[in-house]
Design a protein around this motif. Structure first.
Motif, PDB file in Angstrom:
ATOM      1  N   THR A 121       0.755  -1.184  -0.043  1.00 19.35           N
ATOM      2  CA  THR A 121      -0.035  -0.050  -0.047  1.00 19.35           C
ATOM      3  C   THR A 121       0.856   1.402  -0.009  1.00 19.35           C
ATOM      4  O   THR A 121       0.565   2.251  -0.758  1.00 19.35           O
ATOM      5  N   ALA A 122       1.928   1.291   0.955  1.00 18.97           N
ATOM      6  CA  ALA A 122       3.055   2.475   0.745  1.00 18.97           C
ATOM      7  C   ALA A 122       3.519   2.633  -0.560  1.00 18.97           C
ATOM      8  O   ALA A 122       3.682   3.649  -1.032  1.00 18.97           O
ATOM      9  N   VAL A 123       3.867   1.745  -1.081  1.00 16.34           N
ATOM     10  CA  VAL A 123       4.609   1.692  -2.515  1.00 16.34           C
ATOM     11  C   VAL A 123       3.502   2.099  -3.767  1.00 16.34           C
ATOM     12  O   VAL A 123       3.860   3.249  -4.331  1.00 16.34           O
ATOM     13  N   LEU A 124       2.204   1.686  -3.365  1.00 15.58           N
ATOM     14  CA  LEU A 124       1.206   2.112  -4.399  1.00 15.58           C
ATOM     15  C   LEU A 124       0.844   3.531  -4.342  1.00 15.58           C
ATOM     16  O   LEU A 124       0.814   4.329  -5.360  1.00 15.58           O
ATOM     17  N   ASP A 125       0.556   3.681  -2.941  1.00 14.77           N
ATOM     18  CA  ASP A 125       0.376   5.408  -2.712  1.00 14.77           C
ATOM     19  C   ASP A 125       1.433   6.466  -3.421  1.00 14.77           C
ATOM     20  O   ASP A 125       1.013   7.296  -3.699  1.00 14.77           O
ATOM     21  N   ALA A 126       2.664   5.895  -2.738  1.00  9.31           N
ATOM     22  CA  ALA A 126       3.663   6.847  -3.230  1.00  9.31           C
ATOM     23  C   ALA A 126       3.886   6.931  -4.684  1.00  9.31           C
ATOM     24  O   ALA A 126       4.016   7.853  -5.448  1.00  9.31           O
ATOM     25  N   LEU A 127       3.620   5.865  -5.559  1.00 10.57           N
ATOM     26  CA  LEU A 127       3.717   5.902  -7.129  1.00 10.57           C
ATOM     27  C   LEU A 127       2.632   6.708  -7.535  1.00 10.57           C
ATOM     28  O   LEU A 127       2.885   7.279  -8.517  1.00 10.57           O
ATOM     29  N   LYS A 128       1.460   6.373  -7.097  1.00 13.94           N
ATOM     30  CA  LYS A 128       0.205   7.216  -7.476  1.00 13.94           C
ATOM     31  C   LYS A 128       0.411   8.615  -7.192  1.00 13.94           C
ATOM     32  O   LYS A 128       0.136   9.550  -8.142  1.00 13.94           O
ATOM     33  N   ALA A 129       1.037   9.078  -6.216  1.00 13.21           N
ATOM     34  CA  ALA A 129       1.436  10.513  -5.766  1.00 13.21           C
ATOM     35  C   ALA A 129       2.491  11.207  -7.020  1.00 13.21           C
ATOM     36  O   ALA A 129       2.063  12.421  -7.341  1.00 13.21           O
ATOM     37  N   VAL A 130       3.406  10.438  -7.442  1.00 14.91           N
ATOM     38  CA  VAL A 130       4.314  10.912  -8.274  1.00 14.91           C
ATOM     39  C   VAL A 130       3.840  10.806  -9.774  1.00 14.91           C
ATOM     40  O   VAL A 130       4.212  11.441 -10.486  1.00 14.91           O
ATOM     41  N   ALA A 131       2.803   9.870  -9.894  1.00 17.56           N
ATOM     42  CA  ALA A 131       2.469   9.719 -11.276  1.00 17.56           C
ATOM     43  C   ALA A 131       1.219  10.532 -11.454  1.00 17.56           C
ATOM     44  O   ALA A 131       0.485  10.709 -12.690  1.00 17.56           O
ATOM     45  N   LYS A 132       0.586  10.932 -10.517  1.00 11.52           N
ATOM     46  CA  LYS A 132      -0.892  11.608 -10.931  1.00 11.52           C
ATOM     47  C   LYS A 132      -0.712  12.746 -11.394  1.00 11.52           C
ATOM     48  O   LYS A 132       0.163  13.751 -11.156  1.00 11.52           O
ATOM     49  N   PRO A 133      -1.763  13.239 -12.329  1.00 16.29           N
ATOM     50  CA  PRO A 133      -1.761  14.766 -12.912  1.00 16.29           C
ATOM     51  C   PRO A 133      -1.986  15.686 -11.867  1.00 16.29           C
ATOM     52  O   PRO A 133      -2.625  15.334 -10.805  1.00 16.29           O
TER      53      PRO A 133
END
Length: 181
Positions: A121-133
């Motif tokens: 979950t931590a990895v996914l949330d961090a990845l979403k944060a840097v990839a989101k518009p």
């Protein structure tokens, strides 16, 4: 030293050189920059291989060694997403997600996936944060060309889906079916 450790790690069978280079780097007490993050990622890979390849651990013993390895990856993720670093180190967050997948792959089966939900979950949330518009953009002093640190391509979307499924399967394994949906 970090570059040497990365190359030695990629060559495999050079684990003594990896450990020595990382040990020397830690003794230097360098600042918390991308090289510290990369060193923590290499240490994670080193510790995971120690359990899975060197000692050929199985079951609970392998899980304990992989959890120990994931502690280094969690430290790397914390450094890469720290305020001030988060806009510069988006590429490291992506690399951390790749290392994470490589490390936890042996645990991605029924009965074991529940043990990695927090880290996934931590990895996914961090990845979403840097990839989101709408995320901060930048890198190498260039003017931002898009609204995301990492451009969200079709491949990136597939990777986000893959990690999301991993989290969902882990939640299902932990019998938290409502959260898994």
């Amino acid at each position: 030293l970090v570059l040497f450790a990365e190359v030695a790690s990629d060559l495999r069978e050079r684990e003594d050189a990896v450990f020595r280079a990382l040990d020397l780097f830690e003794r230097l007490r360098c600042e918390d920059d991308q090289f510290k993050v990369r060193a923590l990622m290499v240490r994670c890979v080193y510790e995971a291989r120690l359990g899975s390849e060197t000692h050929c651990l199985k079951g609970t013993h392998l899980w304990q060694q992989l959890k120990y390895a994931l502690d280094f990856l969690s430290q790397a993720l914390a450094l890469a997403t720290r305020p001030g670093n988060d806009s510069r180190y988006g590429f490291l967050v992506y690399n951390i997600s790749l290392v994470f997948w490589d490390i936890v792959r042996p645990l991605c089966r029924q009965g074991w996936q529940k043990h990695i939900v927090q880290e996934a979950t931590a990895v996914l949330d961090a990845l979403k944060a840097v990839a989101k518009p709408g995320a901060a953009a930048g890198g190498k002093g260039a003017a931002p060309t898009s609204n995301a640190i990492i451009p969200v391509t079709q491949d990136m979307s597939a990777w986000l889906v893959e990690l999301s499924l991993n989290v969902a399967f882990g939640l299902e394994d932990a019998e938290k079916n409502a959260d898994a949906q």
